[in-house]
Design a protein around this motif. Structure first.
Motif, mmCIF file in Angstrom:
data_model
loop_
_atom_site.group_PDB
_atom_site.id
_atom_site.type_symbol
_atom_site.label_atom_id
_atom_site.label_comp_id
_atom_site.label_asym_id
_atom_site.label_seq_id
_atom_site.Cartn_x
_atom_site.Cartn_y
_atom_site.Cartn_z
ATOM 1 N N THR A 179 0.587 -1.245 -0.027
ATOM 2 C CA THR A 179 -0.168 0.042 0.054
ATOM 3 C C THR A 179 0.902 1.260 -0.066
ATOM 4 O OG1 THR A 179 -1.866 -1.220 1.204
ATOM 5 C CG2 THR A 179 -1.730 1.324 1.202
ATOM 6 N N THR A 180 0.731 1.901 -1.094
ATOM 7 C CA THR A 180 1.439 3.379 -0.917
ATOM 8 C C THR A 180 0.674 4.458 -1.014
ATOM 9 O OG1 THR A 180 2.942 2.185 -2.486
ATOM 10 C CG2 THR A 180 3.071 4.512 -2.719
ATOM 11 N N VAL A 181 1.017 5.650 -0.279
ATOM 12 C CA VAL A 181 0.252 6.810 -0.277
ATOM 13 C C VAL A 181 0.847 7.950 -0.688
ATOM 14 C CG1 VAL A 181 -0.753 8.347 1.352
ATOM 15 C CG2 VAL A 181 -0.778 5.766 1.938
ATOM 16 N N MET A 182 0.383 8.682 -1.757
ATOM 17 C CA MET A 182 0.818 9.947 -2.309
ATOM 18 C C MET A 182 -0.076 10.824 -1.951
ATOM 19 S SD MET A 182 2.090 8.814 -6.005
ATOM 20 C CE MET A 182 3.119 7.564 -6.287
ATOM 21 N N LEU A 183 0.169 11.797 -1.095
ATOM 22 C CA LEU A 183 -0.682 13.132 -0.949
ATOM 23 C C LEU A 183 -0.160 14.058 -1.746
ATOM 24 C CD1 LEU A 183 -2.057 13.033 2.947
ATOM 25 C CD2 LEU A 183 -3.049 11.890 0.783
ATOM 26 N N ILE A 184 -0.619 14.635 -2.818
ATOM 27 C CA ILE A 184 -0.347 15.599 -3.466
ATOM 28 C C ILE A 184 -0.509 17.173 -3.146
ATOM 29 C CG2 ILE A 184 -0.269 16.555 -6.015
ATOM 30 C CD1 ILE A 184 0.610 13.583 -5.624
ATOM 31 N N PRO A 185 0.506 18.068 -2.853
ATOM 32 C CA PRO A 185 0.405 19.276 -2.208
ATOM 33 C C PRO A 185 -0.456 20.375 -3.175
ATOM 34 C CG PRO A 185 2.685 18.955 -2.923
ATOM 35 C CD PRO A 185 2.126 17.793 -3.119
ATOM 36 N N ASP A 186 -1.131 20.879 -2.732
ATOM 37 C CA ASP A 186 -1.969 22.084 -3.560
ATOM 38 C C ASP A 186 -1.225 23.191 -3.783
ATOM 39 O OD1 ASP A 186 -4.874 20.831 -3.590
ATOM 40 O OD2 ASP A 186 -3.949 20.469 -1.612
ATOM 41 N N ALA A 187 -1.209 23.917 -4.859
ATOM 42 C CA ALA A 187 -0.599 24.863 -5.370
ATOM 43 C C ALA A 187 -0.132 26.088 -4.402
ATOM 44 C CB ALA A 187 -1.322 25.643 -6.497
#
Length: 384
Positions: free
Chosen positions: A137-145
């Protein structure tokens, strides 16, 4: 005496003209047909509410009526543009909740998570990894601009530190998941265009950087950087933040897709709940609409089953929001099957999905703002 009489006549005339104008506006509003959608604002407009004893008694009717009057007011687009122009002349730094940054960069605020909901999401993720210990299980939270492009925020704009919020999530998840440090990856490429100026999404180029530098975390072996080539599919994109704020509506941006340079990229996409199929990861018809970002996967859907011709035997489950839509095409050459689930629209359970599709790997990919405010993820993971 004459001056007083003349003044009274003028005031009387002004009063009559004002009443006449109100009457004219009322007639115009009655004559002009209601619109279901505002193309400029890219949203559905409030339609005339139904009158019933129940809605009158609980106050819903008056609230709906006020929204209806506001949305269907004749010349709404003109008056909205006029207001925005006045605000800009007055030096406004925000319009309708959207920051107006340097060089016209539009950005959403960083959402502050509700501690209870955040803990529910993180607890559900930890429990999921315990229930399926053999699944990567891999987690990627993408930062907002506003996190990555903080230098472009208007002067004195104070936003939440999203990097700190990510740190809290990473710490609470611990070793139960493979955590991808997307903030560091994107910070290494701030000279490139990582986010659209008029939209809240990241660009396909930003998604490529994260894919390239996180491939090993996903269990993808070998060098992937040279395996794709980019193509521009639109040069007149204008996103939802422009529509929401009324700023930058004349701005035109490009949308790129990345295609594999080698191998067979044939796919079959099954939109499970809609019971329809397609043979492309892209829906070119969306490029003729206001929502051109939906060219990726055709937009959001509850469950999409992507079958590829990859020689891999791995089957990936992606739990996601719309940020993942432009990321998933990078994954297609490396998995035999990719099951895409958007918890906001999905009513199924993880147990059913894991067993039905024989999942071997899981990717959780969300924008930070969505992950910290989503109240559907924990329910889908736990089945509650």
């Amino acid at each position: 005496m004459k001056d007083r009489k003349r003044k009274g006549q003028i005031e009387n005339l002004i009063g009559k003209l004002f009443i006449l104008l109100l009457f004219v506006f009322m007639l115009v509003n009655i004559a002009v047909p209601d619109r279901e959608i505002s193309e400029e604002e890219n949203r559905v407009l409030e339609m005339r509410p139904s009158l019933s004893m129940g809605t009158v008694m609980n106050g819903d009717f008056m609230e709906q009526w006020e929204n209806y009057q506001s949305d269907q007011f004749a010349g709404r687009d003109f008056w909205r543009s006029f207001k925005v122009a006045l605000d800009r002349l007055g030096g406004a730094r925000m319009e309708n909740g959207v920051y107006i940054g340097k060089d016209g960069q539009l950005m959403e605020e960083i959402e502050v998570p509700d501690d209870g909901q955040l803990e529910a999401n993180l607890s559900a993720l930890r429990q999921f990894t315990e229930d399926w210990p053999d699944i990567r299980t891999t987690v990627m939270l993408i930062p907002d601009a506003a996190c990555i492009l903080s230098d472009s925020l208007p002067a004195f704009a104070a936003v939440e530190d999203q990097r700190q919020l990510f740190g809290v999530a990473e710490q609470r998840l611990g070793d139960s998941v493979n955590w991808v440090d997307t903030v560091s990856i994107l910070n290494n490429h701030t000279s490139d265009k990582l986010y659209y100026k008029t939209d809240h999404h990241w660009t396909t180029q930003a998604a490529f950087y994260v894919f390239r530098e996180s491939a090993s975390s996903l269990g993808i072996e070998g060098e992937v950087g040279d395996g794709f080539v980019s193509y521009t599919v639109s040069d007149d994109f204008n996103g939802v933040l422009a529509a929401k704020s009324g700023i930058g509506l004349s701005e035109k941006e490009t949308i790129d897709i990345y295609a594999p340079t080698q191998g067979d990229d044939d796919v079959v996409l099954s939109y499970v709940d809609e019971r329809r199929k397609t043979t492309s990861l892209y829906d070119s018809s969306k490029l003729e609409t206001r929502d051109q970002y939906s060219v990726f996967l055709g937009g959001n859907a509850s469950v999409i089953d992507i079958k590829t011709v990859s020689s891999s035997q791995k089957r990936l489950l992606v739990l996601k929001d719309s940020f993942a839509n432009c990321f998933i095409p990078f994954l297609a050459p490396y998995y035999r099957e990719i099951v895409v689930v958007d918890p906001r629209y999905c009513s199924g359970t993880m147990e059913d999905i894991m067993d039905t599709y024989r999942i071997t790997d899981v990717l959780v990919l969300y924008s930070g703002n969505t992950f910290f405010t989503d109240n559907h993820l924990s329910g889908v993971l736990t089945g509650e």
